[in-house]
Write an enzyme that holds these catalytic residues in place. Structure first.
Site, short mmCIF file in Angstrom:
data_model
loop_
_atom_site.label_atom_id
_atom_site.label_comp_id
_atom_site.label_asym_id
_atom_site.label_seq_id
_atom_site.Cartn_x
_atom_site.Cartn_y
_atom_site.Cartn_z
N THR A 279 0.90 -1.15 0.00
CA THR A 279 0.00 0.00 0.00
C THR A 279 0.94 1.20 0.00
OG1 THR A 279 -0.11 0.10 2.41
CG2 THR A 279 -1.82 -1.19 1.33
N HIS A 280 0.56 2.25 -0.69
CA HIS A 280 1.44 3.42 -0.87
C HIS A 280 2.77 3.01 -1.53
CE1 HIS A 280 -1.26 5.40 2.11
NE2 HIS A 280 -1.19 4.21 2.71
N SER B 216 18.40 -0.28 -26.34
CA SER B 216 18.67 1.14 -26.51
C SER B 216 19.74 1.30 -27.58
CB SER B 216 19.17 1.72 -25.18
OG SER B 216 19.95 2.87 -25.41
N LYS C 254 20.78 -2.22 -22.03
CA LYS C 254 19.35 -2.00 -21.78
C LYS C 254 18.44 -3.10 -22.29
CE LYS C 254 18.13 2.17 -20.45
NZ LYS C 254 17.20 2.37 -19.38
N ASN D 32 14.42 -2.72 -22.33
CA ASN D 32 13.33 -1.84 -21.89
C ASN D 32 11.96 -2.48 -22.09
OD1 ASN D 32 15.12 0.21 -21.16
ND2 ASN D 32 15.17 1.02 -23.26
#
Ligand code: ARG
Length: 457
Positions: free
Chosen positions: A152-153, A274, A280, A282
């Site tokens: 939560t949060h 990338s 990378k 992604n």
């Protein structure tokens, strides 16, 4: 088609702003189906001779066969798909083509075509949602016991099972499907025969054309029939809501794929590199699903704003109803397929999920609940005691389950060694057996129920 009272043709810009053919050519199948229903009814009612009706029907079939191969033409002077088809029909069968538009207007024609198109779109979207649900259920079944941190949060809250987390999305997409089904049921009435706005003096049979097109019956009010687009707005509302759910799942994939989380590894087929950073991988597809949701919500807004100020009945503004619906549909189809592909092929890193679940004092609530249950401590006091235990663990840089018993007893003497039975993440999730809870036994039940609802058990 309408030039009788004009002595000059339209300005080139007038032609360009007026033409909808570049986009409404997508309605060609529906336009032919509507015209076939209409001409069959005109013949059956004796409004056209049986021979003329047959000539027109055969001609429409010939136009459809051409469209099937080459698609409708691009000529802007043809204005829209309705005129383009009628013009081609006239080329093929001659002046009798001019009888097709008896007791009909483009206003009820386009309302009919568009309802038919949206109805098909709903059926396609439903299939896409269902495929995504199947992918989710399969992965949830595999991971009914895989422990992950629940948040939560976006702060570690309580351990949950990955299967439970995935099944949460199953529920969302089930509601999305029922929203589309509701919209479909309301949409499924035929506006054909409302004519321009007032109905017609010809002895048409609206029930017959409605039945021929698979509608549940004709609409009731001719003005309403040609001037509302709430069926399209409902489609977009359901699409926006579904895309919002997709976007949340996509966002979780983006977070989970990040190095600090490392909860998932997307396979090569669902990753991009990338051009500058060789390391990378992604999650572009997930990011685009998240991005497309914004565009789909924009489509809904566009059509609502288009419609909100229009007096009855038809205004040309309503020609702008189609691009946002087409765009939303295309984006949603792609998003659903991409999400199903990712869900089906992603590697879940159970080791990383467990490590994070064990590191965030996620079983603090279990300690508090144990004090309530075993030592009859009021929950608020148990909460306070547990807070002190968390602080002690933090000071020692260890987990709650690693605290020595004497440290716990110093905090509260009522704690005994049985408490260690509830401090592991496995014990925590196994205990959450309330209806709809995260315990593996509940997840397996949810998976079984889902398979029954999908008919895949
Ligand atoms: N292309 C038009 C549309 O999509 C068809 C209806 C035209 N009706 C009219 N009265 N100009 O809305």
């Amino acid at each position: 088609m309408w030039g009788g009272r004009f002595s000059e043709g339209p300005d080139a810009v007038m032609r360009a702003i007026n033409a909808s053919l570049p986009f409404d050519k997508r309605l060609w199948r529906q336009d032919i189906a509507g015209s076939q229903a209409h001409v069959a009814m005109l013949g059956a009612q004796g409004i056209l001779s049986v021979a003329d009706a047959k000539t027109i029907s055969d001609g429409l079939a010939a136009v459809a066969a051409e469209y099937e191969v080459d698609g409708p033409p691009d000529d802007l002077s043809l204005e829209d798909i309705h005129m383009a088809t009628e013009a081609r029909l006239a080329e093929l069968i001659g002046p009798v083509a001019g009888r097709l538009h008896t007791a009909r207007s483009r206003n009820d024609q386009v309302a009919t075509d568009f309802r038919l198109w949206v109805r098909d779109a709903i059926d396609q979207t439903d299939a896409g949602l269902r495929a995504l649900q199947e992918a989710l259920v399969g992965r949830a079944d595999e991971h009914a016991e895989t422990v992950m941190p629940g948040f939560t949060h976006l702060q570690s809250a309580q351990p949950v099972t990955l299967g439970h987390h995935l099944m949460a999305y199953f529920e969302m997409f089930a509601r999305d499907r029922s929203r589309f089904a509701d919209a479909r049921a309301r949409l499924n009435r035929s506006p054909l025969g409302a004519a321009a706005l007032a109905g017609t003096g010809f002895a048409i049979d609206r029930a017959a054309t409605a039945a021929a097109m698979g509608f549940d019956g004709p609409t009731s009010n001719s003005l309403d029939s040609v001037s509302d687009r709430d069926f399209a707005i409902e489609y977009l509302t359901a699409a926006a809501q579904a895309s919002l759910h997709l976007s949340r799942l996509a966002e979780e994939f983006v977070i989970w794929a990040s190095q600090p989380f490392g909860f998932i590894a997307l396979p090569d087929q669902w990753s991009t590199g990338s051009s500058i950073m060789p390391q990378k991988r992604n999650p572009d597809a997930a990011e685009l699903v998240r991005g497309h949701s914004g565009r789909i919500i924009g489509c809904l807004t566009a059509l609502m704003v288009t419609m909100k100020g229009l007096p009855l009945a038809y205004s040309k503004d309503m020609q702008d109803d189609k691009p946002p619906v087409f765009e939303a549909h295309d984006l949603l189809e792609l998003s659903l397929a991409a999400m199903a592909g990712m869900v089906g092929s992603v590697t879940f890193r159970a080791d990383r999920m467990r490590a994070l679940a064990e590191s965030g004092f996620a079983t603090a609530t279990d300690l508090a609940d144990w004090l309530v249950r075993e030592a009859d401590v009021p929950f608020r006091e148990a909460h306070h005691i547990t807070g002190r235990a968390v602080k002690a663990a933090e000071d020692r840089a260890c987990g709650l389950a690693d605290l020595p018993l004497d440290v716990l007893q110093e905090i509260d003497a009522r704690i005994d060694e049985r408490v260690f039975g509830v401090l592991t993440v496995d014990a925590s999730v196994a205990s959450r057996t309330s209806h709809g809870g995260t315990a593996p036994v509940r997840v397996r039940e949810a998976v079984a129920a889902a398979r029954v609802s999908l008919g895949t058990h």
